[in-house]
Design an enzyme around this catalytic site. Sequence first.
Site, PDB file in Angstrom:
ATOM      1  CG  ASP A   8      -2.577   6.986  47.761  1.00  0.00           C
ATOM      2  OD1 ASP A   8      -2.700   5.751  47.700  1.00  0.00           O
ATOM      3  OD2 ASP A   8      -3.543   7.758  47.978  1.00  0.00           O
ATOM      4  CG  ASP A  13      -2.199   2.952  49.392  1.00  0.00           C
ATOM      5  OD1 ASP A  13      -2.164   3.040  48.165  1.00  0.00           O
ATOM      6  OD2 ASP A  13      -3.007   3.603  50.102  1.00  0.00           O
ATOM      7  CG  ASN A  38      -4.627   7.518  50.982  1.00  0.00           C
ATOM      8  OD1 ASN A  38      -5.786   7.815  50.725  1.00  0.00           O
ATOM      9  ND2 ASN A  38      -4.131   6.312  50.758  1.00  0.00           N
ATOM     10  CB  THR A 122      -3.105   1.102  45.322  1.00  0.00           C
ATOM     11  OG1 THR A 122      -1.848   1.514  45.870  1.00  0.00           O
ATOM     12  CG2 THR A 122      -3.012  -0.315  44.814  1.00  0.00           C
ATOM     13  CG  PHE A 164      -9.214   9.580  47.809  1.00  0.00           C
ATOM     14  CD1 PHE A 164      -9.342  10.880  48.274  1.00  0.00           C
ATOM     15  CD2 PHE A 164      -7.933   9.082  47.599  1.00  0.00           C
ATOM     16  CE1 PHE A 164      -8.230  11.668  48.544  1.00  0.00           C
ATOM     17  CE2 PHE A 164      -6.807   9.860  47.875  1.00  0.00           C
ATOM     18  CZ  PHE A 164      -6.962  11.152  48.348  1.00  0.00           C
ATOM     19  CG  ASN A 165      -7.133   6.017  44.642  1.00  0.00           C
ATOM     20  OD1 ASN A 165      -6.639   6.739  45.509  1.00  0.00           O
ATOM     21  ND2 ASN A 165      -7.130   4.694  44.724  1.00  0.00           N
ATOM     22  CG  HIS A 234     -10.763   0.635  49.149  1.00  0.00           C
ATOM     23  ND1 HIS A 234     -12.059   0.619  48.714  1.00  0.00           N
ATOM     24  CD2 HIS A 234     -10.778   1.361  50.305  1.00  0.00           C
ATOM     25  CE1 HIS A 234     -12.832   1.304  49.535  1.00  0.00           C
ATOM     26  NE2 HIS A 234     -12.079   1.757  50.518  1.00  0.00           N
ATOM     27  CG  ASP A 235      -5.199   0.816  47.921  1.00  0.00           C
ATOM     28  OD1 ASP A 235      -6.092   1.091  47.091  1.00  0.00           O
ATOM     29  OD2 ASP A 235      -4.630   1.681  48.616  1.00  0.00           O
TER      30      ASP A 235
END
Length: 300
Positions: A8, A13, A38, A122, A164-165, A234-235
Amino acid sequence: MGYWLDVDTGIDDAVALLAAAGAIPAGGWAWVSAVAGNVGLDAVVDNTLRVLAAAGREEVPVFRGADRPLVRGRVDAAYAHGESGLGGVVLPPPRRAPEGDLLALAARLAQVPDGSLTLVATGPLTNVALLCRLAPDLMRRKVARTVWMGGGRGRGNVTAAAEFNAYADPEAAAVVLEALAPVAVVDLVTTHAAHLTPDEVRDLARAGSRGALARALLEDPAYGGARADGVVVHDAVALLAAVRPGEMFDLRPAPVEVDLSRGPSYGATLVGPKANGPQALWPTAPDRARFAAMLAAALA
Ligand code: BDR
Ligand code: CA
């Protein structure tokens, strides 16, 4: 083995896509699917095509996925990625269109050898859940391994309870964690422990053009990467954990349950022996310095 990235795109990402361009050998990258998260789907598709072009990987097919969650209303994370999704970073417009939609992706999926795909997701799991519902046997046969950046063991970033995800499509997360069990869940506890220092972010630019772009993205004022305890990418942690398994951390099994009640814990991932859900695989404490070195190498 081919890699399927479901993204996203989003600042981190984008860094994961740039790292994938260095870490996945030519011919080993099956495709990318885009999902609303996102930012809205049009922006995610556009960002993904732009970042792949900047990474020199315009041969990688991009599929246009879901524009909204399965059940809940859409939420975004423009507060952390800017209105465009890439902060203030402006890349040249794409020179190609996406390959097709999720049905086109399903047709492509049917053609690859059984057990040949590693799925790295992700973003919210809407695309993956739709495909698991549409073609469960196909998904289980073709996808050998799934790594998802999402969730948190007792830690949230959108709400006190939810990451979030997971929060952006909890119902989809529940479908996928069940259908593709055991999913390796690279959660907030792991990604925060693997944060970069500001100096490490600055030094990424030494790696070359992909590193310089990653630095610009991560230093963008829009990116709310929890600077107090480092810059959290994160991703890219999930991507490198998938491509180089066992190098940053080990994985341990434990059941996971996604809170689907519409209270304050909606979207929380509950983990432990009493969790009423499928087995998932959870990282041990990550080697932070190893992640920093792997990311720098992948961006070189
Ligand atoms: C996750 O949420 C998104 O904003 C990031 O791209 C990452 O995938 C972190 O919670
Ligand atoms: Ca993301």
